[in-house]
Design an enzyme around this catalytic site. Structure first.
Site, PDB file in Angstrom:
ATOM      1  N   ASP A  80       0.823  -1.213   0.000  1.00  0.00           N
ATOM      2  CA  ASP A  80       0.000   0.000   0.000  1.00  0.00           C
ATOM      3  C   ASP A  80       0.855   1.260   0.000  1.00  0.00           C
ATOM      4  OD1 ASP A  80      -2.082  -1.721   0.127  1.00  0.00           O
ATOM      5  OD2 ASP A  80      -2.977  -0.902   1.932  1.00  0.00           O
ATOM      6  N   CYS A 121       1.203  -7.853   5.819  1.00  0.00           N
ATOM      7  CA  CYS A 121       0.503  -6.743   5.175  1.00  0.00           C
ATOM      8  C   CYS A 121      -0.999  -6.953   5.116  1.00  0.00           C
ATOM      9  CB  CYS A 121       1.112  -6.410   3.827  1.00  0.00           C
ATOM     10  SG  CYS A 121       2.875  -5.998   4.006  1.00  0.00           S
ATOM     11  N   ASP A 122      -1.693  -5.834   4.877  1.00  0.00           N
ATOM     12  CA  ASP A 122      -3.093  -5.784   5.269  1.00  0.00           C
ATOM     13  C   ASP A 122      -4.089  -6.465   4.346  1.00  0.00           C
ATOM     14  OD1 ASP A 122      -2.415  -3.761   3.555  1.00  0.00           O
ATOM     15  OD2 ASP A 122      -3.657  -2.257   4.473  1.00  0.00           O
ATOM     16  N   LYS A 123      -3.896  -6.568   3.072  1.00  0.00           N
ATOM     17  CA  LYS A 123      -4.841  -7.309   2.251  1.00  0.00           C
ATOM     18  C   LYS A 123      -4.483  -8.776   2.175  1.00  0.00           C
ATOM     19  CE  LYS A 123      -5.041  -3.752   0.917  1.00  0.00           C
ATOM     20  NZ  LYS A 123      -4.305  -3.075   1.912  1.00  0.00           N
ATOM     21  N   CYS A 193       5.348  -2.180   8.361  1.00  0.00           N
ATOM     22  CA  CYS A 193       5.667  -0.842   8.855  1.00  0.00           C
ATOM     23  C   CYS A 193       5.421  -0.735  10.360  1.00  0.00           C
ATOM     24  CB  CYS A 193       4.862   0.196   8.090  1.00  0.00           C
ATOM     25  SG  CYS A 193       5.244   0.196   6.329  1.00  0.00           S
ATOM     26  N   GLU A 442      -6.999   4.273  -0.127  1.00  0.00           N
ATOM     27  CA  GLU A 442      -6.694   4.905   1.145  1.00  0.00           C
ATOM     28  C   GLU A 442      -6.304   6.361   0.913  1.00  0.00           C
ATOM     29  OE1 GLU A 442      -5.081   1.065   3.700  1.00  0.00           O
ATOM     30  OE2 GLU A 442      -3.636   2.471   2.854  1.00  0.00           O
ATOM     31  N   SER A 468      -5.618   4.728   5.601  1.00  0.00           N
ATOM     32  CA  SER A 468      -4.530   3.864   6.027  1.00  0.00           C
ATOM     33  C   SER A 468      -4.571   3.689   7.530  1.00  0.00           C
ATOM     34  CB  SER A 468      -3.195   4.496   5.624  1.00  0.00           C
ATOM     35  OG  SER A 468      -2.125   3.929   6.346  1.00  0.00           O
TER      36      SER A 468
END
Length: 552
Positions: A80, A121-123, A193, A442, A468
């Site tokens: 992202d 990571c987020d997805k 992150c 985002e 985000s």
């Protein structure tokens, strides 16, 4: 439990299939053992994925030691941060469905008996959990772990420091040389992150719902404990297989509610309000916005991590991680859900201690009496909107101001960086929802520009897009229905007074109902900004953000 892999290797009819497996180097003994898939999102683009090859090897070693035969395959992963503020961000959320589909296809086509998913990571983590719920074989999630924080002039840094440096330079608060020094220091190596952004939030909630081993979420990417946990996960999935514990036996409604409550306690990313309902949907569970708000009113916010607070994921790890948070929540949580340890939540937490009352506060001394996320309703969001309550300064939890309307993120960012936004304004960014974006980008570039310009505590932002996990401030997203579906946000015009009241859970445009209806009657449908390829298909199939932006 009956082994699905016997369909592939048992009997005379399986001779051609066994022949192909022998080309992989398998022996007779290998084919007699359970087949365990290792679904890995390794690539050398995303910092959170750089080290996943090593973790995949550790999982495979654990599988072999426990008597299984490991097979590894890969799926996609989008960063992202790299795509943020570009057309590329349109593809991020939609990739979640591709990830879920790709893992499902591999597990079903090759009749695997169990699976260990390795991702960051987020997805990617939500997509893999969706696949595990869908296929419903024994499974464990290995999350890659946080990145170490950077450091400059005695301050801890992360990628949000770089985003906010852009606005600081544009507003004259920082030199380009200083910004370049932040650029070079804020992301010191592999891992997700460093703050409690969406990637690390999802890792925490995966652990909270029982789908990864205790300690997994906060053990950092560069920590040797992460390799050991990956190896243990490979061995543990065989134990789940022998006991017949499949993913849906763990991903129950009480387990999802535990995840939501941990989310509220730690002040996690608003993206969880998209991902948890999507995962629950695959498990046959309806997890609606009212569930989030009900639990938010019940669970206090007891951790204050970046971007909204002073602590980092490293601090949380040293304070005992998610087991310590869950122990602190005590009787608020459901103790009965089963976990991938093979034990119930209450048994996992029996001997857990909470060593740091600053990082994980006692329930009677919270940062906020309510949880970190709030769901707002009103004539601007009849089906709901989402705000990270924990990231809003007290002066902005109630705010009224004139609307500054933009039909896309880029125009809003230009206005912020060009000095055209004033204190007290309410920026409205629309046609960025799941259908209208398409892909529900985002808005980190916009919120970071506000922060860098010193406006984050005086300007609100309302959008049918999303934010985000690194966002802070009065940033209200997921406004539903979205503008592309002729939601009320499509009828707002420059100068309209907008009222945000987070304690009362209200989001209103201060117009008479008749005026709003008359304006909406004149709104013409707009096609998505990208009409071809996967996004063209996605925009026709995706549901509202209020339902998790799932594909139907």
């Amino acid at each position: 439990m009956k082994l699905r892999s016997r369909e592939v290797v048992a009997g005379l009819e399986s001779l051609p299939r066994r022949a192909l497996l022998r080309a992989d180097g398998l022996t007779d003994a290998d084919m007699e053992r359970p087949f365990v898939a290792i679904a890995n999102s390794y690539n050398n683009i995303v910092p959170g994925h750089l080290h996943l090859r090593q973790l995949g090897e550790a999982v495979a070693a654990g599988v072999r030691e426990a008597g299984g035969t490991p097979f590894e395959f890969n799926t996609i992963g989008i960063c992202d941060g790299i795509s943020m503020g570009t057309r590329g961000m349109c593809y991020s959320l939609p990739s979640r469905e591709i990830i879920a589909d790709s893992v499902e296809l591999m597990l079903e086509a090759h009749r695997f008996d169990a699976v260990v998913c390795v991702a960051s990571c987020d997805k990617i983590v939500p997509g893999m959990l969706m696949a595990m719920a869908r296929v419903n074989i024994p499974g464990i999630m290995v999350t890659g772990g946080p990145m170490m924080p950077g450091e400059w002039r005695g301050q801890r840094l992360d990628v949000i420091s770089a985003f906010e440096a852009v606005g600081a330079v544009k507003s004259g608060k920082m030199s380009e040389r200083e910004a370049r020094m932040i650029e070079e220091r804020c992301c010191p190596g592999c891992g997700s992150c460093a703050g409690l952004f969406t990637a690390n939030t999802m890792a925490c909630l995966t652990e909270a719902m029982g789908m990864s081993l205790p300690g997994m979420a906060t053990t950092h990417a560069v920590d040797s404990r992460k390799v050991a946990l990956a190896k243990k996960s490979g061995a543990q999935v065989l134990k789940l297989l022998r006991r017949g514990i499949t993913s849906r036996k763990i991903m129950t409604r009480p387990a999802f509610e535990n995840a939501v409550m941990v989310d509220m306690a730690i002040g996690g990313s608003t993206n969880t309000v998209l991902h948890l309902p999507a995962i629950a949907h695959e498990a046959g569970i309806k997890l609606d916005l009212d569930t989030f708000d009900r639990l938010s009113r019940r669970v206090p916010h007891i951790c204050s991590l970046r971007p909204g607070g002073p602590h980092t994921m490293l601090d949380l790890d040293r304070a005992g991680g998610i087991p310590a948070v869950m122990r602190r929540l005590g009787g608020l949580l459901r103790g009965s859900p089963l976990t991938v340890t093979g034990r119930r939540v209450r048994d996992n937490l029996k001997y857990v201690k909470v060593p740091d009352n600053d990082v994980i506060r006692p329930l009677n001394k919270p940062y906020h009496r309510e949880g970190g996320i709030a769901i707002l309703y009103g004539n601007l969001a009849p089906k709901g909107a989402v705000v990270k309550y924990a990231g809003v300064t007290p002066s902005m939890i109630r705010h009224k101001g004139p609307a500054r309307v933009f039909d896309g993120e880029e125009d809003a960012v230009r206005a912020i960086l060009g000095g055209k936004i004033r204190r007290g304004d309410v920026i409205v960014i629309r046609y960025e929802g799941p259908k209208g974006g398409p892909g529900m980008r985002e808005m980190l570039a916009a919120t970071s520009a506000l922060a860098g310009a010193g406006l984050i505590d005086s300007v609100a932002l309302v959008t049918d897009g999303r934010f985000s996990g690194g966002t802070r401030g009065a940033a209200v997203g997921h406004v539903s229905p979205e503008a592309a579906e002729r939601g009320p946000i499509a009828a707002v015009v420059e100068g309209d007074k907008i009222s945000i009241d987070i304690p009362k859970r209200r989001l209103e445009v201060m117009l008479p109902e008749q005026v709003l209806e008359e304006r909406l009657a004149k709104v013409k449908p707009r096609p998505p900004k990208i009409k071809t390829g996967y996004l063209g298909f996605y925009s026709k199939m995706v549901t509202s953000a209020a339902d998790g932006a799932i594909r139907v």
